[in-house]
Design an enzyme around this catalytic site. Structure first.
Site, PDB file in Angstrom:
ATOM      1  N   PRO A  29      27.163  -5.404  -8.181  1.00  0.00           N
ATOM      2  CG  PRO A  29      28.477  -6.504  -9.748  1.00  0.00           C
ATOM      3  CD  PRO A  29      28.262  -6.371  -8.274  1.00  0.00           C
ATOM      4  CG  MET A  30      22.426  -5.440  -8.703  1.00  0.00           C
ATOM      5  SD  MET A  30      21.331  -5.102  -7.309  1.00  0.00           S
ATOM      6  CE  MET A  30      22.198  -3.747  -6.505  1.00  0.00           C
ATOM      7  CB  THR A  31      22.574  -4.583 -15.684  1.00  0.00           C
ATOM      8  OG1 THR A  31      23.897  -5.098 -15.819  1.00  0.00           O
ATOM      9  CG2 THR A  31      22.171  -3.887 -16.969  1.00  0.00           C
ATOM     10  CD  GLN A 106      30.480  -6.213 -13.128  1.00  0.00           C
ATOM     11  OE1 GLN A 106      29.528  -5.988 -13.878  1.00  0.00           O
ATOM     12  NE2 GLN A 106      30.468  -7.180 -12.232  1.00  0.00           N
ATOM     13  CG  HIS A 149      31.073  -9.040 -15.375  1.00  0.00           C
ATOM     14  ND1 HIS A 149      30.992 -10.341 -14.954  1.00  0.00           N
ATOM     15  CD2 HIS A 149      29.776  -8.599 -15.465  1.00  0.00           C
ATOM     16  CE1 HIS A 149      29.722 -10.681 -14.790  1.00  0.00           C
ATOM     17  NE2 HIS A 149      28.971  -9.643 -15.097  1.00  0.00           N
ATOM     18  N   GLY A 150      34.301 -11.293 -15.032  1.00  0.00           N
ATOM     19  CA  GLY A 150      34.697 -12.550 -15.651  1.00  0.00           C
ATOM     20  C   GLY A 150      33.726 -13.671 -15.345  1.00  0.00           C
ATOM     21  CB  ALA A 151      30.923 -13.915 -13.375  1.00  0.00           C
ATOM     22  CG  HIS A 152      27.234 -13.885 -14.150  1.00  0.00           C
ATOM     23  ND1 HIS A 152      26.858 -12.674 -13.619  1.00  0.00           N
ATOM     24  CD2 HIS A 152      27.594 -14.653 -13.089  1.00  0.00           C
ATOM     25  CE1 HIS A 152      26.988 -12.706 -12.301  1.00  0.00           C
ATOM     26  NE2 HIS A 152      27.435 -13.903 -11.955  1.00  0.00           N
ATOM     27  CE1 TYR A 154      26.425 -10.750 -20.159  1.00  0.00           C
ATOM     28  CE2 TYR A 154      26.928 -11.012 -17.828  1.00  0.00           C
ATOM     29  CZ  TYR A 154      26.014 -10.750 -18.839  1.00  0.00           C
ATOM     30  OH  TYR A 154      24.703 -10.497 -18.542  1.00  0.00           O
TER      31      TYR A 154
END
Length: 346
Positions: A29-31, A106, A149-152, A154
């Site tokens: 996944p890439m914003t 995602q 998305h449970g990372a980074h 957020y």
């Protein structure tokens, strides 16, 4: 650069629940912020279809935000709610399927503006329901699964990390207690989609505000952290690291995906500068591109079964045909990554 027999490890089928992939290559996944007012158009569908046409087994979309007022602080990030946005995403899924690929959205909440202690339990219940509604909509409009998305750093990760979760109620406390919010999200999504629809959870040790952060400092702590998430219904763990080749803990060559698979028995996705000679923070902090790197080490780990799937980010952003070129041995035709790739619809 690569052994043709080893490369075949990337091109073996993979199945989980009711989803079968033609190979082990995942588009990370890439914003990109190319969805005006949150609605993905035909250009977004073409962008994802191009990767599917060139042999990517599974596409994980850029982060898509749930229906909650605090879920995004960026313009033109796609929504995963509302009639027009969902119509656009249905078209994306259909185009990827026509090209023979599989695709999951995602699902994302960017996080609390202050910290997660600012949310009431009523707020939390509403956010959990918004995640579940997005999951139900993903299934309804034709996607093959979902990724949470449970990372980074957020929202879900803000509950995980002690530095951002000061709560003293049932959503705070020790490492296991801090998984409660994620567990409720996973369980609500599972109820919304039924038993056979794959749920992927992306998690990370590092945070956007602290690249050296650790949720778990030992394998035993990681096992404690992962157990409730596994029990809640995660089918695949997407283990986000900056450099896939780095061991997660001293005394073992296993990376985060390797340890996660060993501890849970669940399939895992590895990610982190695959196929490139510099990790992605060089792009974010210095605006640098990246050259092409050997993937022999990656293939050896995949062949040993340390993880099951490999997510490709910037290399696939720069070169939509990355997968087919690797398959055919056309290594000399690979396109290096440059920051311009982020500003195109290619």
């Amino acid at each position: 650069m690569t052994n043709s027999n080893s490369v075949q490890a990337l091109f073996q089928p993979f199945s989980t629940k009711n989803m079968t992939l033609s190979n082990r290559i995942v588009m990370a996944p890439m914003t990109r912020q190319f969805s005006p007012e949150g609605v993905p158009g035909d250009d977004v569908a073409a962008y994802y279809r191009r990767r599917a046409e060139n042999g990517v087994g599974l596409i994980v979309t850029e982060g898509t935000i749930i229906n909650h007022p605090d879920s995004s602080n960026q313009e033109n990030v796609p929504h995963f709610y509302g009639e027009e946005a969902l119509k656009g995403w249905a078209n994306v899924a259909a185009e990827v399927h026509k090209a023979g690929g599989r695709i999951i959205p995602q699902i994302w909440h960017m996080g609390a503006r202050g910290h997660v202690g600012d949310y009431t339990e009523e707020d939390i219940a509403a956010i959990v329901e918004a995640f579940a509604q997005a999951a139900a909509d993903a299934k309804r409009i034709g996607f093959d699964g979902i990724e949470l998305h449970g990372a980074h750093g957020y929202l879900i990760d803000q509950f995980f990390w002690e530095q951002t979760n000061p709560r003293t109620d049932r959503y705070g406390g020790d490492m296991v207690e801090r998984t409660r919010f994620a567990v409720e999200v996973i369980e609500a999504c599972r109820r919304a989609v039924g038993p056979d629809f794959p749920i992927v959870l992306r998690f990370s040790q590092w945070k956007g505000s602290d690249y050296s952060a650790k949720l778990a400092t030992t394998p035993a702590e990681l096992e404690q952290f992962l157990a409730p998430l596994t029990d809640a219904g995660v089918d695949v763990f997407h283990c986000s690291t900056r450099r896939f080749w780095e061991p997660e803990f001293e005394g073992s060559d296993l990376n985060l995906a390797g340890w996660t698979k060993k501890l849970t028995g669940k399939p895992t996705i590895t990610v982190g500068s695959v196929g490139l000679d510099s990790e992605f923070m060089a792009l974010l902090t210095e605006g640098k591109g990246a050259g092409i790197a050997n993937i022999d080490g990656l293939l050896e780990k995949l062949e040993r079964g340390e993880f099951d799937l490999v997510a490709i980010g910037r290399a696939l952003l720069a070169d939509p045909a990355w997968a087919s070129k690797i398959h055919d041995g056309r290594i000399d035709e690979l396109t290096p990554f440059s920051p311009d790739a982020l500003r195109t619809l290619y």
